[in-house]
Design a protein around this motif. Structure first.
Motif, mmCIF file in Angstrom:
data_model
loop_
_atom_site.group_PDB
_atom_site.id
_atom_site.type_symbol
_atom_site.label_atom_id
_atom_site.label_comp_id
_atom_site.label_asym_id
_atom_site.label_seq_id
_atom_site.Cartn_x
_atom_site.Cartn_y
_atom_site.Cartn_z
ATOM 1 N N UNK A 150 -23.809 24.649 149.444
ATOM 2 C CA UNK A 150 -24.388 25.829 150.085
ATOM 3 C C UNK A 150 -24.824 26.839 149.026
ATOM 4 N N UNK A 151 -23.967 27.090 148.041
ATOM 5 C CA UNK A 151 -24.298 28.043 146.977
ATOM 6 C C UNK A 151 -25.510 27.585 146.179
ATOM 7 N N UNK A 152 -25.552 26.291 145.841
ATOM 8 C CA UNK A 152 -26.682 25.769 145.068
ATOM 9 C C UNK A 152 -27.976 25.869 145.860
ATOM 10 N N UNK A 153 -27.945 25.589 147.163
ATOM 11 C CA UNK A 153 -29.145 25.674 147.993
ATOM 12 C C UNK A 153 -29.631 27.117 148.106
ATOM 13 N N UNK A 154 -28.702 28.071 148.224
ATOM 14 C CA UNK A 154 -29.086 29.484 148.303
ATOM 15 C C UNK A 154 -29.744 29.944 147.011
ATOM 16 N N UNK A 155 -29.197 29.520 145.866
ATOM 17 C CA UNK A 155 -29.792 29.896 144.576
ATOM 18 C C UNK A 155 -31.168 29.261 144.396
ATOM 19 N N UNK A 156 -31.285 27.980 144.778
ATOM 20 C CA UNK A 156 -32.566 27.283 144.596
ATOM 21 C C UNK A 156 -33.664 27.880 145.469
ATOM 22 N N UNK A 157 -33.306 28.288 146.672
ATOM 23 C CA UNK A 157 -34.326 28.833 147.584
ATOM 24 C C UNK A 157 -34.471 30.334 147.479
ATOM 25 N N UNK A 158 -33.564 30.992 146.696
ATOM 26 C CA UNK A 158 -33.565 32.453 146.540
ATOM 27 C C UNK A 158 -33.462 33.151 147.896
ATOM 28 N N UNK A 159 -32.628 32.586 148.759
ATOM 29 C CA UNK A 159 -32.390 33.176 150.074
ATOM 30 C C UNK A 159 -31.042 33.887 150.041
ATOM 31 N N UNK A 160 -31.041 35.152 150.485
ATOM 32 C CA UNK A 160 -29.801 35.924 150.546
ATOM 33 C C UNK A 160 -29.148 35.682 151.904
ATOM 34 N N UNK A 161 -27.933 35.119 151.881
ATOM 35 C CA UNK A 161 -27.215 34.799 153.113
ATOM 36 C C UNK A 161 -26.303 35.970 153.474
ATOM 37 N N UNK A 162 -26.444 36.458 154.710
ATOM 38 C CA UNK A 162 -25.599 37.547 155.208
ATOM 39 C C UNK A 162 -24.713 36.979 156.319
ATOM 40 N N UNK A 163 -23.401 36.950 156.093
ATOM 41 C CA UNK A 163 -22.458 36.468 157.101
ATOM 42 C C UNK A 163 -22.085 37.636 158.006
ATOM 43 N N UNK A 164 -22.576 37.615 159.234
ATOM 44 C CA UNK A 164 -22.258 38.646 160.216
ATOM 45 C C UNK A 164 -21.147 38.119 161.120
ATOM 46 N N UNK A 165 -19.923 38.622 160.938
ATOM 47 C CA UNK A 165 -18.757 38.047 161.598
ATOM 48 C C UNK A 165 -17.912 39.150 162.223
ATOM 49 N N UNK A 166 -17.045 38.750 163.144
ATOM 50 C CA UNK A 166 -16.121 39.690 163.782
ATOM 51 C C UNK A 166 -14.925 39.923 162.859
ATOM 52 N N UNK A 167 -14.128 40.919 163.234
ATOM 53 C CA UNK A 167 -13.067 41.370 162.338
ATOM 54 C C UNK A 167 -12.052 40.273 162.021
#
Length: 804
Positions: A313-330
């Motif tokens: 997941x980390x490698x794919x985010x770096x390769x695509x330059x996509x910023x992932x925002x995890x929107x989660x409950x408490x």
């Protein structure tokens, strides 16, 4: 008589003469004079080489001695920079520029050069927002909120940029047991997530319901409106499958190279990861590639490939330059905070249970990503150089520039320090790149030239100025063989030479790896790593630059340079083999300065937690967890300070001083409290595995009860309390207690006494009445007569008595 002087006496005289000559040639009042060659001289900060024609007149001079070089040529090397001011053509792939684009720096050892750069916002930000949503049953309220807020989202984004694309995708889990209902597996199909994926196999794992397209909020609203929740059996969701496809499938999702790419991952549950697929017999590791159907709608390998790993997941985010925002409950935030630390281009935000605040969070993330730049420097040798970035912008601090709008500029200062000259086998020039951390397209390059060599004439071998016994380099002689001295005019015989080349341990000349010439070892050469090297003369040939360990293939753990058997560690590491990092970020991730939570010491960027009675007392990456800490109601690790912080100014009678509040809120134990719950008495009665405590205020007169529940083995807690008034004691309570106690004692004594006296008096009265009645009736009452009769017997003339 003529005395014959021995040859040994001549030898001593000759050596003394040579030594005096060497000492005379090294006299100087400057600390720079200890350097005997030009290269060594200019490697030292502030020192300069004076090249004279006469030998040994050339010398290394300090900054206050430069006037002594009027008869020679001064090798004065100065640090500085030159910038290329050429304009950079417009580029649609960047929304900001760094100028000047290229700079050249000349720098000496120990010097610092500051290079100014300007960061300018040149175009309106372009935004690609892909909303990836968990549509399991527990997200029903969230989905309804998104349906209601779809139009609002588009309108608010338009307030910040007119060029944005929006997309929508959904996920639940793999379409097989044990992740979903058994009947769905038997039927081979399930209810469609929406009409765009038609319920085909794989759509439950990932459905690309709406690829990125221009800001058409009506279409987005319609797609979200057609989406329905689905049920699955286990608690974790298969979001990693969907997340990797959304990152890796650039064409199917329609990511734009020139846009700021944001993927919002919304869920309320934990996730499956690599290895969990084996529960369903799916053992093939994920390959990290895109696997979508021909229409680009559905993930096709859900039942063939295992879940992806965090690294993928980390490698794919770096390769695509996509910023992932995890929107989660408490309840899930702690887990996703830990996940975000493993994925460089990611962050975590907290949503309400029904996602009602999701629009504001999206706008906040868009502004943060498109207007905030965390500047970094890359591509330079950290062991030799130190680079510091300082930003001066409307917002931000340190190396972070924030708050820039279209047309605004910010100043970036690059401070470059050369800590030391690189070893001879390393380049004397390097190029570093300055750019935002998450956008290498916005960059400026700085070429750094190390001023570590003198600009002299070509060396002259067998120079007459070196008595024909050495090479003349920059005004000094490099002597050959057994010869030494400023002019190579001194020599030693082999016997004296060998004595100076024998180590105490081995007894062999030059450790058996060389020959002794003029008191110095000329070491043998050897082959290593495809090249020729020599043993070190400094160690009398006992060590080499390949004898540091731990192995020849891993010298100094690649964190240092091997010099004659000793590791010269880079600034980032220390230890005998440079295996100990000097960094401390893992001991203090928050940067608060509280190493290892104050419960241990940081060694090699790892916390060594304190122990108690031979057992681990604290544990965890930062010693944040507590094992067998004892009573949490009192003592050093009591939860009471947490409640004093929680109830500050909340209850009228519960007094907490302002000066004590900060101390209470920073209590170590409070870091492990995940939530404070206000409940009813009925809720408390139904709470399992609870423990009860009472917290007192700063006056000590008022107290309030609370309950805590340990969540798991990691020592996390939830705290519960009832929202009602606190109980306080009166100042005169002790007086009342004492008086009440005395009164009780008196009553205990007095009441039995009164009862006894009353009963005694009644008995006396009864006796008196009995006697009185007896006297009144003694003459008539047969009972009162004496039961004895007297008779006379005439026969015997005796008196007899008989009892009636």
């Amino acid at each position: 008589m003529v005395t014959k002087r021995s040859s040994h006496g001549y030898r001593i005289s000759f050596l003394v003469f040579c030594s005096l000559l060497l000492i005379d040639s090294s006299k100087s009042s400057s600390v720079c004079n200890k350097y005997e060659t030009c290269n060594k001289c200019i490697e030292a900060p502030t020192c300069n080489w004076c090249l004279r024609d006469a030998v040994p007149k050339s010398a290394c001079l300090g900054p206050d001695e430069l006037h002594k070089c009027t008869d020679g040529k001064l090798q004065e090397l100065k640090s500085g920079y030159r910038s290329d001011r050429k304009l950079i053509p417009a580029n649609k792939y960047v929304r900001a520029t760094l100028t000047p684009h290229s700079t050249s720096v000349d720098i000496r050892s120990g010097d610092t050069v500051e290079v100014p750069l300007i960061l300018t916002m040149t175009s309106e930000p372009k935004v690609d927002l892909y909303y990836l949503m968990d549509i399991s049953s527990s997200m029903r309220d969230d989905l309804e909120s998104i349906k209601n807020l779809a139009s609002t989202l588009g309108e608010k984004i338009k307030n910040h940029t007119s060029d944005f694309n929006v997309g929508f995708g959904t996920f639940v889990d793999k379409d097989t047991l044990p992740y979903i209902d058994a009947m769905v597996t038997i039927r081979g199909h399930h209810s469609p997530t929406n009409k765009h994926c038609n319920g085909s196999m794989g759509s439950m794992t990932f459905c690309n319901a709406m690829a990125l397209q221009t800001s058409d909020t009506a279409t987005f609203e319609a797609v979200v409106g057609d989406t329905h929740v689905l049920a699955n059996d286990d608690s974790p969701e298969g979001g990693f499958d969907a997340l990797l496809q959304a990152l890796a499938c650039k064409e199917q999702i329609r990511w734009r190279d020139e846009a700021a790419k944001i993927l919002l991952y919304s869920t309320d549950a934990v996730f499956h990861y690599a290895g969990d697929g084996k529960l369903a017999g799916i053992a093939a590791p994920h390959d990290g590639a895109c696997h979508m159907d021909r229409e680009g709608k559905v993930y096709t390998e859900a039942l063939t490939l295992d879940y992806p790993s965090v690294y993928q997941i980390s490698r794919a985010a770096n390769a695509s330059e996509v910023h992932v925002v995890f929107a989660v409950v408490e309840r899930a935030k702690a887990l996703y905070d830990a996940l975000s630390k493993q994925i460089e281009l990611s962050s975590t935000v907290l949503i309400e249970d029904d996602s009602s605040n999701i629009v504001d969070l999206i706008i906040q993330e868009i502004l943060g990503i498109t207007t905030t730049y965390h500047m970094v420097a890359t591509g330079y040798p950290e062991e030799d150089m130190e680079v510091t970035l300082t930003a001066e912008c409307p917002k931000g601090s340190g190396s972070t520039c924030a708050g820039l709008e279209l047309g605004d500029s910010g100043d970036i200062t690059v401070s470059i320090k050369l800590k030391r000259c690189p070893p001879p086998d390393k380049p004397k020039e390097t190029m570093l790149t300055i750019h935002p951390k998450n956008n290498a397209k916005i960059n400026a390059t700085i070429t750094v030239n190390f001023l570590c060599t003198c600009q002299c004439e070509e060396p002259q071998a067998s120079s007459a100025r070196c008595s024909g016994r050495g090479t003349l380099e920059c005004g000094t002689c490099a002597c050959e063989g057994i010869f030494s001295g400023a002019n190579c005019s001194c020599s030693m015989d082999s016997e004296q030479s060998n004595e100076m080349c024998i180590t105490d341990s081995s007894g062999a000349v030059c450790s058996g790896r060389g020959s002794c010439v003029n008191g110095e070892c000329l070491c043998d050469q050897f082959e290593e790593s495809g090249s020729t090297h020599s043993y070190c003369s400094e160690s009398l040939c006992s060590e080499s630059d390949f004898s540091c360990g731990p192995t020849n293939d891993n010298l100094c753990y690649n964190h240092g340079d091997c010099r004659c058997g000793n590791c010269i560690c880079h600034p980032t590491h220390t230890g005998e083999f440079c295996d100990c990092p000097t960094a401390t970020e893992r001991c203090d991730p928050s940067g608060s300065g509280d190493m290892c939570s104050g419960r241990g010491r940081c060694e090699c960027n790892e916390c060594v937690c304190d122990r108690k009675d031979g057992n681990f007392w604290f544990f965890g990456d930062t010693c944040q967890y507590c094992k067998d800490c004892g009573d949490f109601c009192t003592g050093e690790y009591s939860l009471m300070p947490c409640m004093q912080c929680e109830w500050f100014n909340k209850y009228k009678n519960f007094k907490v001083k302002e000066t004590n509040k900060e101390q209470y809120c920073k209590s170590r134990k409070c870091q492990l409290v995940t939530k404070y719950n206000i409940v009813t008495r009925e809720d408390i009665n139904e709470l399992k595995d609870k423990s009860s405590c009472k917290a007192t205020d700063d006056t000590g007169k008022c107290e309030k009860e609370f309950w805590y529940v340990r969540l798991n083995e990691a020592e996390f807690y939830e705290v519960y309390y009832i929202h009602e008034d606190v109980w306080c004691t009166d100042d005169n309570i002790m007086f009342y207690i004492v008086v009440g106690a005395l009164a009780g004692v008196l009553l205990l004594i007095l009441i039995p006494t009164i009862i006894y006296c009353t009963r005694w008096r009644a008995n006396v009265k009864e006796v008196e009445d009995f006697v009185r009645r007896g006297n009144a009736s003694s003459t008539t009452n047969e009972l009162n007569k004496i039961p004895v009769a007297e008779m006379e017997l005439p026969l015997y003339e005796e008196t007899a008595s008989s009892e009636l």
